[in-house]
Design an enzyme around this catalytic site. Structure first.
Site, short mmCIF file in Angstrom:
data_model
loop_
_atom_site.label_atom_id
_atom_site.label_comp_id
_atom_site.label_asym_id
_atom_site.label_seq_id
_atom_site.Cartn_x
_atom_site.Cartn_y
_atom_site.Cartn_z
NE ARG A 69 -3.78 -2.54 1.87
CZ ARG A 69 -4.43 -3.28 2.74
NH1 ARG A 69 -4.29 -3.06 4.03
NH2 ARG A 69 -5.26 -4.23 2.32
NE ARG B 5 -7.31 27.90 -23.72
CZ ARG B 5 -7.80 27.89 -24.95
NH1 ARG B 5 -7.02 27.95 -26.00
NH2 ARG B 5 -9.12 27.82 -25.13
CB ILE C 192 -6.69 23.50 -15.37
CG1 ILE C 192 -7.02 23.89 -13.93
CG2 ILE C 192 -5.66 24.46 -15.97
CD1 ILE C 192 -5.88 23.75 -12.93
CD GLU D 115 -0.72 -3.41 -3.88
OE1 GLU D 115 -0.20 -3.20 -2.78
OE2 GLU D 115 -0.07 -3.60 -4.93
N GLY D 116 -6.53 -3.03 -1.68
CA GLY D 116 -7.46 -2.60 -0.63
C GLY D 116 -8.12 -1.29 -1.02
CD GLU E 73 -14.93 2.63 -0.24
OE1 GLU E 73 -13.98 2.03 -0.80
OE2 GLU E 73 -15.53 3.57 -0.79
N1 CAA Z 1 -1.76 -6.00 8.69
C1 CAA Z 1 -1.34 -7.10 9.35
N2 CAA Z 1 -2.21 -8.05 9.81
C2 CAA Z 1 -3.52 -7.85 9.59
C3 CAA Z 1 -4.02 -6.72 8.88
C4 CAA Z 1 -3.06 -5.77 8.43
N3 CAA Z 1 -3.41 -4.67 7.75
N4 CAA Z 1 -5.36 -6.81 8.80
C5 CAA Z 1 -5.71 -7.96 9.42
N5 CAA Z 1 -4.60 -8.58 9.90
C6 CAA Z 1 -4.53 -9.85 10.65
C7 CAA Z 1 -5.23 -9.71 12.00
O1 CAA Z 1 -4.33 -9.23 12.99
C8 CAA Z 1 -5.67 -11.14 12.26
O2 CAA Z 1 -4.59 -11.93 12.69
P1 CAA Z 1 -4.48 -12.50 14.21
O3 CAA Z 1 -5.72 -13.29 14.46
O4 CAA Z 1 -3.22 -13.31 14.19
O5 CAA Z 1 -4.39 -11.27 15.08
C9 CAA Z 1 -6.01 -11.66 10.88
O6 CAA Z 1 -5.30 -10.86 9.95
C10 CAA Z 1 -7.50 -11.58 10.59
O7 CAA Z 1 -7.91 -10.26 10.81
P2 CAA Z 1 -9.43 -9.80 10.68
O8 CAA Z 1 -10.31 -10.69 11.51
O9 CAA Z 1 -9.46 -8.32 10.90
O10 CAA Z 1 -9.67 -10.17 9.14
P3 CAA Z 1 -10.90 -9.88 8.22
O11 CAA Z 1 -11.28 -11.13 7.53
O12 CAA Z 1 -11.98 -9.13 8.94
O13 CAA Z 1 -10.26 -8.92 7.07
C11 CAA Z 1 -9.46 -6.91 6.11
C12 CAA Z 1 -9.56 -7.80 7.35
C13 CAA Z 1 -8.64 -5.69 6.55
C14 CAA Z 1 -10.82 -6.44 5.62
C15 CAA Z 1 -8.71 -7.70 4.99
O14 CAA Z 1 -9.51 -8.73 4.51
C16 CAA Z 1 -8.25 -6.83 3.84
O15 CAA Z 1 -7.21 -6.18 3.92
N6 CAA Z 1 -9.02 -6.83 2.69
C17 CAA Z 1 -8.57 -6.17 1.49
C18 CAA Z 1 -7.85 -7.14 0.59
C19 CAA Z 1 -6.90 -6.49 -0.35
O16 CAA Z 1 -6.21 -5.52 -0.03
N7 CAA Z 1 -6.82 -7.05 -1.55
C20 CAA Z 1 -5.87 -6.61 -2.51
C21 CAA Z 1 -5.68 -7.67 -3.53
S1 CAA Z 1 -4.04 -7.72 -4.20
C22 CAA Z 1 -3.94 -6.47 -5.32
O17 CAA Z 1 -4.80 -5.64 -5.44
C23 CAA Z 1 -2.68 -6.44 -6.09
C24 CAA Z 1 -2.78 -5.68 -7.35
O18 CAA Z 1 -3.55 -5.97 -8.21
C25 CAA Z 1 -1.89 -4.55 -7.60
#
Ligand code: CAA
Length: 380
Positions: free
Chosen positions: A243, A268, A337, A363-364, A367
């Site tokens: 990120r 311009r 602009i 990458e998230g 929201e």
């Molecule tokens: N950093 C580190 N650990 C994290 C974390 C973070 N940002 N978010 C959650 N965790 C860990 C938690 O600590 C937990 O671990 P423990 O039980 O060991 O403490 C575990 O993960 C589960 O956490 P949650 O219960 O909070 O998990 P959740 O299922 O509710 O999901 C979420 C959390 C933040 C919504 C996560 O699912 C998320 O980040 N979703 C977005 C996914 C994403 O970014 N996808 C991108 C795809 S790749 C991409 O886009 C590449 C590209 O094309 C360029």
């Protein structure tokens, strides 16, 4: 507090800037139009060490830090955000996984190739039913006779078509949520792995995105990263770093928007004066410049925290959230602009607006970044 870059960091930034202006600027509109990847330029960037900026030299990387990495991604993305994401995925999602989690065998087999640009990497987490809800995977990896047999569909895989190696997240145990997710490195060409069609996209059209299909795809057990069940943790930790890279990509797009708007508004003339002399335009330019500085500082701060081995998940989310919003707003204002010319492909600023949008999604989503930030500040 010291805001000074080191000589090495400034040098890397300058090399990236020069390379982008000399080798990526020519043909950038055509590549966007025809959805063509800058293949030769990516090879050259590999030779210059930009495909493994944070990878130690012994693995053929540049051996630099995260601050250097974000400076490079900003400069490359200022000219060509498609090249920016190709680099960002390979550096901060793929090479970083190897640096943080891979065993000796995996490091030896893959890292040198990825960091030197001989191979390109992809990171495959999302599935049709699982985007923001990242642990809700269906792709299953069943252990059998020294192999894992993978079955399932992954989507929105950046670098999916041109990559040589994919980091794939799949369930190894069903019914236990994120604790059942495991990570694998899968070589392209492995029987049972096929790529879908190249997706037609709104922006970053010079980078390829596709679905991946796994049908009884046999992956050696040595390609499991860490142990079964550690995949979600690996994905989340790696995305925290990724990120920061997308934040830098957004700053690059925003800076390009300001550069173009400044140049154009001074040239311009309307009502007998350069449009930069009008209050409405000055206000837009000042807002753009201020938001860009703030975004850049957030990105650099998150990068510096990562380099200093301090927690940075919240700061990375803030950097991506704010910088992507800035990229969207500044590119929209740049088009405004430019007026009628801004809406025309030939001027190359409508591309900035189309490229900016994805930084609020991949990458998230924004929201999800808000969720990560809110969770951290509420837990304090
Ligand atoms: N950093 C580190 N650990 C994290 C974390 C973070 N940002 N978010 C959650 N965790 C860990 C938690 O600590 C937990 O671990 P423990 O039980 O060991 O403490 C575990 O993960 C589960 O956490 P949650 O219960 O909070 O998990 P959740 O299922 O509710 O999901 C979420 C959390 C933040 C919504 C996560 O699912 C998320 O980040 N979703 C977005 C996914 C994403 O970014 N996808 C991108 C795809 S790749 C991409 O886009 C590449 C590209 O094309 C360029």
């Amino acid at each position: 507090m010291n805001f000074q870059l080191t000589e090495e960091q400034e040098l890397l930034r300058d090399v990236a800037r020069k390379f982008a202006e000399e080798h990526l600027a020519p043909g950038v509109i055509e590549r966007d139009d025809k959805a063509k990847m800058p293949v030769d330029q990516i090879k050259q960037l590999g030779e210059l060490g930009f495909m493994g900026i944070m990878v130690p030299e012994k693995w053929k990387g540049a051996g630099m830090d995260t601050v250097s990495y974000v400076l490079a991604i900003e400069e490359i993305s200022r000219i060509d955000a498609s090249a920016g994401v190709i680099l960002s995925v390979n550096n901060s999602l793929v090479c970083q996984i190897f640096l943080d989690w891979a065993n000796e065998h995996q490091l030896k087999s893959y890292l040198t190739k990825l960091a030197s640009g001989k191979w390109l990497g992809a990171f495959s987490l999302s599935e049709p039913q699982s985007g923001s809800d990242a642990s809700n995977l269906r792709t299953f990896a069943e252990k059998s006779n020294g192999h894992y047999i993978l079955n399932g569909t992954k989507n929105w895989v950046s670098n999916g078509i041109s990559s040589d190696l994919v980091i794939v997240f799949a369930l190894t145990t069903k019914g236990i949520g994120y604790k059942g997710v495991s990570a694998f490195c899968v070589e392209k060409g492995t029987p049972g792995l096929t790529t879908g069609k190249k997706e037609e996209k709104l922006g970053i059209r010079g980078s390829d995105t596709c679905e991946l299909y796994f049908e009884n795809c046999k992956v050696p057990v040595e390609n499991l990263i860490q142990e079964e069940g550690s995949g979600f943790h690996i994905a989340m930790k790696t995305l925290d770093g990724g990120r920061i890279g997308i934040g830098a990509q957004a700053v690059g797009i925003a800076q390009a928007s300001l550069d173009r708007a400044l140049e154009y508004s001074k040239e311009r003339k309307q009502f007998g004066k350069p449009i930069s002399s009008f209050g409405a335009i000055k206000s837009k330019l000042a807002q753009m410049a201020t938001k860009i500085e703030a975004s850049r500082l957030l990105v650099l701060r998150a990068a510096a925290l990562k380099d200093n081995h301090q927690p940075y998940a919240k700061e990375a989310a803030m950097a991506k959230l704010f910088a992507s919003q800035t990229a969207m707003e500044t590119s929209r204002d740049c088009v405004q602009i430019f007026g009628g010319y801004g809406y025309m492909q030939e001027y190359g600023v409508e591309r900035l607006m189309r490229d900016a949008k994805i930084t609020q999604i991949y990458e998230g989503t924004s929201e999800i970044q808000e969720l990560v930030i809110a969770k951290t500040i509420l837990e304090k």
